[in-house]
Design a protein around this motif. Structure first.
Motif, short mmCIF file in Angstrom:
data_model
loop_
_atom_site.label_atom_id
_atom_site.label_comp_id
_atom_site.label_asym_id
_atom_site.label_seq_id
_atom_site.Cartn_x
_atom_site.Cartn_y
_atom_site.Cartn_z
N LEU A 87 -97.10 69.12 -86.15
CA LEU A 87 -98.39 69.74 -86.44
C LEU A 87 -98.81 69.52 -87.89
O LEU A 87 -100.00 69.54 -88.22
N HIS A 94 -97.74 61.11 -87.42
CA HIS A 94 -98.07 62.00 -86.33
C HIS A 94 -98.07 61.27 -84.99
O HIS A 94 -97.53 61.77 -83.99
N ARG A 98 -95.85 62.31 -81.76
CA ARG A 98 -96.57 62.80 -80.58
C ARG A 98 -96.24 61.95 -79.35
O ARG A 98 -96.15 62.46 -78.23
N ALA A 253 -95.72 77.46 -79.68
CA ALA A 253 -97.07 77.06 -79.25
C ALA A 253 -97.24 77.21 -77.75
O ALA A 253 -98.34 77.48 -77.27
N GLY A 254 -96.16 77.02 -77.00
CA GLY A 254 -96.30 77.05 -75.54
C GLY A 254 -96.23 78.44 -74.96
O GLY A 254 -96.50 78.64 -73.77
N THR A 257 -99.45 81.57 -77.10
CA THR A 257 -100.88 81.32 -76.95
C THR A 257 -101.36 81.54 -75.51
O THR A 257 -102.34 82.25 -75.28
N PHE A 303 -106.92 77.30 -87.96
CA PHE A 303 -105.92 76.34 -88.45
C PHE A 303 -106.36 75.90 -89.83
O PHE A 303 -107.53 76.04 -90.19
N ARG A 305 -106.39 72.97 -93.09
CA ARG A 305 -106.26 71.61 -93.59
C ARG A 305 -106.31 71.67 -95.12
O ARG A 305 -106.66 72.71 -95.69
N THR A 355 -111.10 75.86 -78.56
CA THR A 355 -109.88 76.65 -78.41
C THR A 355 -108.62 75.79 -78.59
O THR A 355 -107.62 76.26 -79.13
N PHE A 356 -108.67 74.55 -78.14
CA PHE A 356 -107.50 73.66 -78.28
C PHE A 356 -107.72 72.62 -79.37
O PHE A 356 -107.05 71.59 -79.41
N GLY A 357 -108.65 72.87 -80.29
CA GLY A 357 -109.08 71.84 -81.23
C GLY A 357 -110.12 70.99 -80.50
O GLY A 357 -110.48 71.29 -79.35
N HIS A 362 -104.71 66.20 -83.45
CA HIS A 362 -103.82 67.29 -83.07
C HIS A 362 -104.29 68.07 -81.85
O HIS A 362 -103.74 69.13 -81.55
N CYS A 364 -104.62 70.01 -78.77
CA CYS A 364 -103.44 70.69 -78.23
C CYS A 364 -102.71 69.87 -77.15
O CYS A 364 -103.29 69.50 -76.14
N GLY A 366 -100.57 71.00 -75.13
CA GLY A 366 -100.37 71.77 -73.90
C GLY A 366 -101.66 72.27 -73.27
O GLY A 366 -101.62 73.16 -72.41
C1 HEM Z 1 -104.21 78.94 -74.46
C2 HEM Z 1 -103.15 78.34 -74.93
C3 HEM Z 1 -103.12 77.44 -76.14
C4 HEM Z 1 -103.96 77.38 -77.21
C5 HEM Z 1 -105.17 78.26 -77.50
C6 HEM Z 1 -103.49 76.31 -78.08
C7 HEM Z 1 -104.15 75.91 -79.23
C8 HEM Z 1 -103.81 74.79 -79.97
C9 HEM Z 1 -104.60 74.22 -81.04
C10 HEM Z 1 -105.93 74.77 -81.53
C11 HEM Z 1 -103.93 73.14 -81.52
C12 HEM Z 1 -104.40 72.21 -82.64
C13 HEM Z 1 -103.75 72.50 -83.96
C14 HEM Z 1 -104.35 71.75 -85.13
O1 HEM Z 1 -105.45 71.21 -85.02
O2 HEM Z 1 -103.72 71.73 -86.21
C15 HEM Z 1 -102.71 73.03 -80.75
C16 HEM Z 1 -101.74 72.08 -80.95
C17 HEM Z 1 -100.56 72.06 -80.23
N1 HEM Z 1 -100.24 72.79 -79.10
FE1 HEM Z 1 -101.36 74.18 -78.25
N2 HEM Z 1 -102.37 75.77 -77.52
C18 HEM Z 1 -102.11 76.41 -76.33
C19 HEM Z 1 -101.10 76.14 -75.44
C20 HEM Z 1 -100.09 75.25 -75.67
C21 HEM Z 1 -99.01 74.98 -74.75
C22 HEM Z 1 -98.83 75.59 -73.36
C23 HEM Z 1 -98.22 74.08 -75.35
C24 HEM Z 1 -97.00 73.49 -74.70
C25 HEM Z 1 -95.90 73.28 -75.15
C26 HEM Z 1 -98.80 73.76 -76.65
C27 HEM Z 1 -98.29 72.89 -77.60
C28 HEM Z 1 -98.98 72.44 -78.70
C29 HEM Z 1 -98.44 71.45 -79.61
C30 HEM Z 1 -97.08 70.80 -79.53
C31 HEM Z 1 -99.44 71.22 -80.57
C32 HEM Z 1 -99.38 70.23 -81.75
C33 HEM Z 1 -100.07 68.97 -81.35
C34 HEM Z 1 -100.12 67.94 -82.43
O3 HEM Z 1 -99.79 68.23 -83.60
O4 HEM Z 1 -100.46 66.80 -82.11
N3 HEM Z 1 -99.94 74.48 -76.79
N4 HEM Z 1 -102.67 74.03 -79.80
#
Ligand code: HEM
Length: 415
Positions: A87, A94, A98, A253-254, A257, A303, A305, A355-357, A362, A364, A366
């Motif tokens: 992250l 990265h 990834r 993260a998994g 959230t 998040f 930067r 919500t997930f970016g 990056h 998300c 997941g």
């Molecule tokens: C509702 C549930 C979730 C939300 C709101 C969420 C949100 C996010 C966001 C906003 C990021 C981007 C971070 C950035 O820009 O710096 C992120 C990255 C990430 N999330 Fe999720 N996440 C969720 C569920 C999950 C699940 C289930 C996993 C599974 C293992 C997961 C694993 C990751 C990982 C490993 C990253 C880093 C990705 C990277 O750096 O390329 N997340 N998440």
């Protein structure tokens, strides 16, 4: 009377009762790039409009993750190195990290888990619903994500409660009730090289080492085996630091959230019983409803930067080295993007929430898994109950990072 910009307050306590939407609306309208004097260190820029948040997340060359994507604190070089997970890297580093884990989380890979998720959800509901009155966070929302994660990682299912406790104490370290170590407390200095300055990160690393040792001897097809057996074409393997931080990232993260998207979804449906009834009658709305639960819940509030060069946004000069905070929750409630944003609308379309970016490297890992877990939870729950009501107000975490419910006492009436 509107609040003056000088009174903008974004400490953890400001989020204890609810998201301070009026504060974010004020910043979006009057100061979309707002300097915030932070009580614990150097201040930071607040980015609050949807378009700007997306632009910052996309432009990793100008807005880097390398000096920390989660911590608002200013990290020393040794802390940056020690705590750096995937992250906290920019491409190309990265991209190679990834690529190791990406395959297990594609829409296709996740679709293969559907039956498992449904079976786990049914078991969780079989245990909780007959109680009639229970804590929805404890008995339902907490259970599904960790049980899924244990299976994906390949850690013993009986360790789920330990993993939950470590995650809560790390993520909830700013909350007085969760037993973590406050990152501003003098004692946390001992753990400054660990994520969240937390002794529980150290415990989780030690636990990860045991699992890794075992998988090196007896590899299976789980994710820990994949991490410990991985080797690139030049014979490089993950270092211990890379394994530790990846393991911790996945566990936190998994788990923390998706629990919140499920809990917020429940709260939103209790607050909008007509939406709950409509979803029961029209399960084909589950797709748009899940997206709306994701937007509305915004489980991750921000998040961070760091600017890699002097730059300008809305005529505001951002200097190299300045911290730039993308307030995802504000972007998700930006009225320019989402009409009537405070309304929970299970038919909302388009719904391009952040919500997930969005758009950046990056995005998300997941996201597909989190959406499937949340959708299946409500697909399985709603036909079984004619009503779900609160028996006391839900309690929230004191955190400006996770938009989290700690407890949610409910009463369910069987269908
Ligand atoms: C509702 C549930 C979730 C939300 C709101 C969420 C949100 C996010 C966001 C906003 C990021 C981007 C971070 C950035 O820009 O710096 C992120 C990255 C990430 N999330 Fe999720 N996440 C969720 C569920 C999950 C699940 C289930 C996993 C599974 C293992 C997961 C694993 C990751 C990982 C490993 C990253 C880093 C990705 C990277 O750096 O390329 N997340 N998440």
């Amino acid at each position: 009377m509107t609040q003056p910009l000088a009174d903008v307050y974004l400490d953890n306590d400001a989020f204890a009762e609810r998201i301070p939407h009026e504060t974010f609306t004020l910043m979006r309208h009057q100061a979309p790039v707002h300097w915030y004097d932070w009580e614990y260190g150097k201040g930071f820029w607040c980015i609050t409009r949807y378009d700007d948040v997306v632009a910052v997340l996309k432009d990793w060359r100008t807005f880097s993750s390398e000096t920390g994507a989660t911590a608002l604190e200013d990290l020393d070089p040794d802390q940056i190195e020690a705590r750096k997970s995937m992250l906290d890297t920019d491409p190309p580093k990265h991209s190679s990290l990834r690529a190791i884990v990406n395959k297990g989380f594609t829409p296709r890979a996740v679709a293969a888990y559907e039956q498992l998720l449904r079976d786990l959800t049914r078991q969780i509901l079989d245990e909780s619903l007959p109680r009639g009155e229970f804590d929805f966070v404890e008995e339902v929302a907490k259970q599904l994500p960790i049980q899924v994660l244990c299976r994906i990682l390949g850690v013993p299912l009986s360790d789920d409660e330990r993993l939950i406790a470590w995650g809560d104490k790390m993520i909830g370290n700013t909350d007085p009730d969760l037993g973590g170590l406050h990152p501003a407390s003098p004692e946390s200095a001992k753990y400054r090289l660990y994520p969240f300055r937390s002794p529980y990160a150290m415990e989780l690393y030690n636990y990860g080492h045991e699992i890794a040792r075992e998988r090196r001897e007896h590899p299976t097809d789980d994710l820990v085996s994949k991490l410990v057996m991985w080797e690139d074409e030049d014979g490089n393997r993950l270092t211990e630091q890379e394994f530790d931080t990846m393991f911790l990232l996945l566990v936190v993260a998994g788990n923390e959230t998706t629990r919140q998207s499920i809990a917020h979804g429940m709260q939103a449906l209790m607050d909008n019983p007509e939406a709950m009834q409509r979803l029961r009658e029209q399960p084909d709305l589950m797709g748009t409803a899940t997206e709306e639960i994701m937007r509305y819940s915004s489980p991750v509030i921000h998040f961070r930067r760091t600017a890699t060069s002097d730059t300008e946004l809305h005529d505001v000069r951002i200097r190299e080295g300045d911290k730039v905070v993308t307030w995802l929750v504000s972007a998700n409630y930006d009225e320019q993007q989402f009409p009537d944003p405070l309304r929970f609308d299970i038919t909302r379309k388009p719904n391009n929430h952040v919500t997930f970016g969005r758009g950046g490297p990056h995005f998300c890992l997941g996201a597909h898994l989190a959406k499937l877990e949340t959708r299946i939870m409500f697909e399985e729950l709603l036909p079984r109950v004619s009503a779900v009501e609160p028996t006391a107000p839900a309690s929230r975490m004191h955190s400006n990072f996770t938009n989290a419910y700690k407890t949610m006492p409910v009463r369910v009436t069987p269908a």
